[in-house]
Design an enzyme around this catalytic site. Structure first.
Site, PDB file in Angstrom:
ATOM      1  CB  SER A  23      -0.923  -0.056   1.221  1.00 36.60           C
ATOM      2  OG  SER A  23      -1.928   0.920   1.120  1.00 36.60           O
ATOM      3  CG  ASN A  24      -0.242   4.814  -1.096  1.00 37.15           C
ATOM      4  OD1 ASN A  24      -0.814   5.642  -0.412  1.00 37.15           O
ATOM      5  ND2 ASN A  24      -0.821   4.227  -2.133  1.00 37.15           N
ATOM      6  CB  ALA A  25       2.615   7.011   3.520  1.00 35.57           C
TER       7      ALA A  25
END
Ligand code: CTP
Length: 222
Positions: A23-25
């Site tokens: 995923s990402n932040a």
């Protein structure tokens, strides 16, 4: 006249096995505030959120849809497409997904040197929307995209504005301690004409309110 605002928010998740994903932040904070701010345009808000923090998962009085993967997000956006709509794509969809997701939890191999995973590309939602709105002959469909960049903000944002067929793009700087979730940020809004506007620095609530007010004015002057 805009009858619907669709706001996408937060990251998507791509599963590697039943317990792990990439995923990402993105926290979903900006999308959440944009969906609230957009109520000045229409009461008909559709909020489509990926794996956002709990506080940003529901927007009051909006139709709220939860999605997991980029493919889910694409389908959820396509299901909402109609003319007289503004689409605000604040989500940070994963660009890639594992080529061979596993049905069972992957086991650590004793003595293994490392792990190589193969990824395949996900669809670009904005490019799909751009094709669909032409195909469906929409005359009053508007799209605001986002461009979160660690470098060459203006150049990268302008390339995305053009290649994704957007009406506006909001660029912001991101990095390890910058842009994600945190309280103050700033935005550069780029137009197809080459014009740009600076918004902030300010809280994400302030940035969302200001951005939506500018877009509302732009739409009313058409
Ligand atoms: N976006 C999209 N579909 C994707 C990835 C991104 O519609 N598969 C949208 C985002 O919601 C955002 C805009 O495209 O509004 C730009 O997203 P960004 O992640 O900055 O750009 P990418 O196209 O993924 O390019 P890169 O990762 O190379 O910067």
């Amino acid at each position: 006249m805009i009858n619907k605002v669709i706001v996408t928010s937060g990251p998507t998740r791509e599963w590697i096995d039943p317990v792990r994903y990439i995923s990402n932040a993105s926290s979903g904070k900006m999308g959440f505030h944009l969906a609230n701010s957009a109520k000045i345009i229409t009461p008909n808000i559709v909020y489509i959120a990926g794996g956002v923090e709990n506080a940003y998962s529901k927007v009051q009085d909006a139709k709220c849809v939860s999605v997991e993967t980029t493919e889910d997000l694409l389908q959820a956006v396509l299901a909402e497409l109609e003319d007289n709509t503004l689409l605000i794509m604040a989500a940070a969809p994963a660009d890639y997904k594992p080529l061979h997701p596993k049905d069972q939890k992957m086991k650590k191999q004793i003595g293994e040197q490392g792990l190589i995973l193969e990824f395949t590309e996900n669809p670009d939602i904005l490019k799909n929307v751009s094709l669909m709105k032409t195909k469906l002959g929409f005359g009053n469909f508007w799209t605001l995209g986002f461009s979160a960049e660690t470098e060459s903000l203006e150049r990268n944002a302008k390339i995305k504005l053009e290649s994704k067929g957007l009406d506006w793009i909001a660029g912001n700087r991101v990095g390890k301690d910058l842009g994600f979730g945190e309280v103050r940020s700033e935005i550069s809004l780029f137009y197809k004409t080459g014009e740009s506007k600076q918004i902030g620095p300010g809280t994400k609530e302030f940035l969302a309110d200001t951005l939506v007010s500018i877009i509302q004015k732009d739409l009313s002057s058409l």
